[in-house]
Design an enzyme around this catalytic site. Sequence first.
Site, mmCIF file in Angstrom:
data_model
loop_
_atom_site.group_PDB
_atom_site.id
_atom_site.type_symbol
_atom_site.label_atom_id
_atom_site.label_comp_id
_atom_site.label_asym_id
_atom_site.label_seq_id
_atom_site.Cartn_x
_atom_site.Cartn_y
_atom_site.Cartn_z
ATOM 1 N N GLU A 1 2.127 6.364 3.872
ATOM 2 C CA GLU A 1 1.671 5.231 4.674
ATOM 3 C C GLU A 1 2.250 5.260 6.081
ATOM 4 O O GLU A 1 1.589 4.882 7.054
ATOM 5 C CB GLU A 1 2.045 3.911 3.978
ATOM 6 C CG GLU A 1 1.245 3.617 2.730
ATOM 7 C CD GLU A 1 1.678 4.468 1.537
ATOM 8 O OE1 GLU A 1 2.831 4.962 1.539
ATOM 9 O OE2 GLU A 1 0.868 4.637 0.609
ATOM 10 N N HIS B 1 1.642 -3.548 -7.088
ATOM 11 C CA HIS B 1 0.267 -3.407 -6.601
ATOM 12 C C HIS B 1 -0.500 -4.721 -6.530
ATOM 13 O O HIS B 1 -1.724 -4.702 -6.481
ATOM 14 C CB HIS B 1 -0.509 -2.423 -7.488
ATOM 15 C CG HIS B 1 0.054 -1.042 -7.512
ATOM 16 N ND1 HIS B 1 0.854 -0.585 -8.520
ATOM 17 C CD2 HIS B 1 -0.041 -0.029 -6.612
ATOM 18 C CE1 HIS B 1 1.222 0.664 -8.267
ATOM 19 N NE2 HIS B 1 0.699 1.015 -7.110
#
Length: 326
Positions: free
Chosen positions: A62, A131
């Site tokens: 990321e 998540h």
Amino acid sequence: MRTMTYKDATLEALAEEMGRDPTVFVMAEDLLGRGGGQGHYLGLRELLNGDTSRMLDTPISETAIVSSAVGAALAGMRPVIDMRFSNCLPACMDELVNQAAKSRYMFGGQGKVHMVVRCPDGIVKAQGAHHTDCLEAWFSHVPGLQVVVPSSPAEGKGLLKTAIRNENPVIFLEHKTLFKTEGLVPEESYTIPFGKARIARKGSDVTLVVYGVMVGRALEAAKILETEGIDTEVLDLRTLSPWDKETVLASARKTGRVVVAHEAVRQGGFGAELSATISEEAFSSLRTPVVRIGGPFVPIPATPPLEDLCRVLPANIVEAVHKVMV
């Protein structure tokens, strides 16, 4: 109008903007294979007539994705990047908070970071604490970032097109349950302005201030309340930074009762900002204190029975409305 899924509506928006502006490109993990983490880029290659030159697969990093996008934006490109899950954002906070958010201000407008960061979020299918978070309050607190939370296929398409054309970095938070959601979408090209809330349902007795997936749940709650003789107004904020204070205050002054609801944890959530502003600026019009509801202050469990206790559902909204109907 056509009936489309959220996934197809936003895919169409992206393809239209890539066709309109050659500086728009996409970066995501597993983009050309599985169509990204949620499969929501499947079909983009076909909409671009097989041209994949602006569809870039990325490593599982990321930090690399966001820092590359910041550099590309400063060089004049308009990247649309995908974080797969909003929980991946903490890995690149320096790039977002210290670089993307501040460059335009620090360089007197010469360093514009026009980029869109798509962030699927929310509770769905026992994905566990890594998540499922809703982190909108974090980014609404950062000057220079714009925060968007669409609620339907039509809203998603119009807001994504606006985000891509925007001159600032945009955090685009999409609840994972939305991608398969169907709704009516206009055939013509259109955009939706930031900072302008939508009155999803008019009412006179109580105001529900919501955004994202909570709009649909609020509308369900309004139907239940209607059977009890309670006329509910539902406001869809659309964007949290900027947010439409004028529309919210006007509705609060009209009904005199307000419930704020979001799936993010209640402690320190964006509902606190809404509640405080309403209480400060519409106090004399309120018949009861503002009630805000949100998730419990715990990491989201993976086990389904405990996960269900973390969801904010129409029944919770109905219960909150009963508290203000005095």
